[in-house]
Design an enzyme around this catalytic site. Structure first.
Site, PDB file in Angstrom:
ATOM      1  N   VAL A 262       0.851  -1.223  -0.081  1.00  0.00           N
ATOM      2  CA  VAL A 262      -0.061   0.055   0.041  1.00  0.00           C
ATOM      3  C   VAL A 262       0.764   1.213  -0.213  1.00  0.00           C
ATOM      4  O   VAL A 262       0.682   2.328  -0.674  1.00  0.00           O
ATOM      5  CB  VAL A 262      -1.048  -0.054   1.058  1.00  0.00           C
ATOM      6  CG1 VAL A 262      -1.839   1.292   1.109  1.00  0.00           C
ATOM      7  CG2 VAL A 262      -1.994  -1.214   1.160  1.00  0.00           C
ATOM      8  N   CYS A 263       1.922   1.132   0.637  1.00  0.00           N
ATOM      9  CA  CYS A 263       3.030   2.350   0.598  1.00  0.00           C
ATOM     10  C   CYS A 263       3.626   2.724  -0.492  1.00  0.00           C
ATOM     11  O   CYS A 263       3.539   3.681  -0.959  1.00  0.00           O
ATOM     12  CB  CYS A 263       4.072   2.158   1.864  1.00  0.00           C
ATOM     13  SG  CYS A 263       3.362   1.891   3.405  1.00  0.00           S
ATOM     14  N   ASP A 264       3.878   1.589  -1.416  1.00  0.00           N
ATOM     15  CA  ASP A 264       4.240   1.723  -2.487  1.00  0.00           C
ATOM     16  C   ASP A 264       3.526   2.303  -3.432  1.00  0.00           C
ATOM     17  O   ASP A 264       3.517   3.154  -4.217  1.00  0.00           O
ATOM     18  CB  ASP A 264       4.931   0.183  -3.161  1.00  0.00           C
ATOM     19  CG  ASP A 264       5.289   0.321  -4.535  1.00  0.00           C
ATOM     20  OD1 ASP A 264       4.381   0.322  -5.395  1.00  0.00           O
ATOM     21  OD2 ASP A 264       6.631  -0.097  -4.832  1.00  0.00           O
TER      22      ASP A 264
END
Length: 166
Positions: A59-61
């Site tokens: 999700v951060c990516d």
């Protein structure tokens, strides 16, 4: 204080809770070359601050790539992505992902940003997924702390808030 969970388990946010309308507190984080970067360095610009727990997770990516892509539609907006990852790991990830329109910064050293904005997850020593928009006068005009850290933020609302900020 906002109620936040990480994979369904409650976490404790520490630091100073900021609200829309507040003057954004200054902070010091590290660039990938270990130079210090502060909020005041981009004074006079609208800032979209994208906060992620760890840059190289799914999700951060996706969150960082999304704002990197959206940067073209946000002229004059400085986009900062902040995590507790080491600057060296951030630099490697950015190079591999082709991130050029977002400044990726590290709060690993002393949690200056996380404590100033109240998004340090005490149990994990990571930052809670969140988005802040700071206008050119230094006022917070938008805030989202994602209730479940593994979920995506509201990209559309954050981008619209950045476009509306002056």
């Amino acid at each position: 204080m906002t109620s936040v969970t990480f994979k369904g388990s409650p976490v404790t946010l520490v630091g100073n809770e900021v609200k829309v309308g507040d003057t954004a507190p200054n902070f010091t984080v590290l660039a990938n070359d270990l130079s210090e970067v502060t909020l005041n360095d981009s004074e006079g610009h609208v800032r979209l601050i994208s906060v992620v727990p760890s840059i190289d997770t799914g999700v951060c990516d996706a969150q960082t790539r999304r704002f990197n892509e959206e940067a073209a539609s946000l002229p004059g907006v400085k986009i900062l992505t902040i995590s507790c990852d080491l600057p060296f790991a951030q630099a490697r990830w950015c190079a591999a992902a082709g991130i050029e329109n977002v400044q990726v910064l590290s709060d690993h050293r002393d949690l200056s940003f996380g404590e100033a904005f109240g998004v340090v997850m005490k149990e994990l020593r990571l930052l809670a997924r969140s988005i802040f928009v700071v206008d050119s006068t230094g006022k917070i005009t938008y805030k989202e702390i994602v209730n479940e850290v593994t979920n995506h933020p509201n990209y559309t609302a954050a981008i619209e808030a950045a476009k509306q900020a002056k």
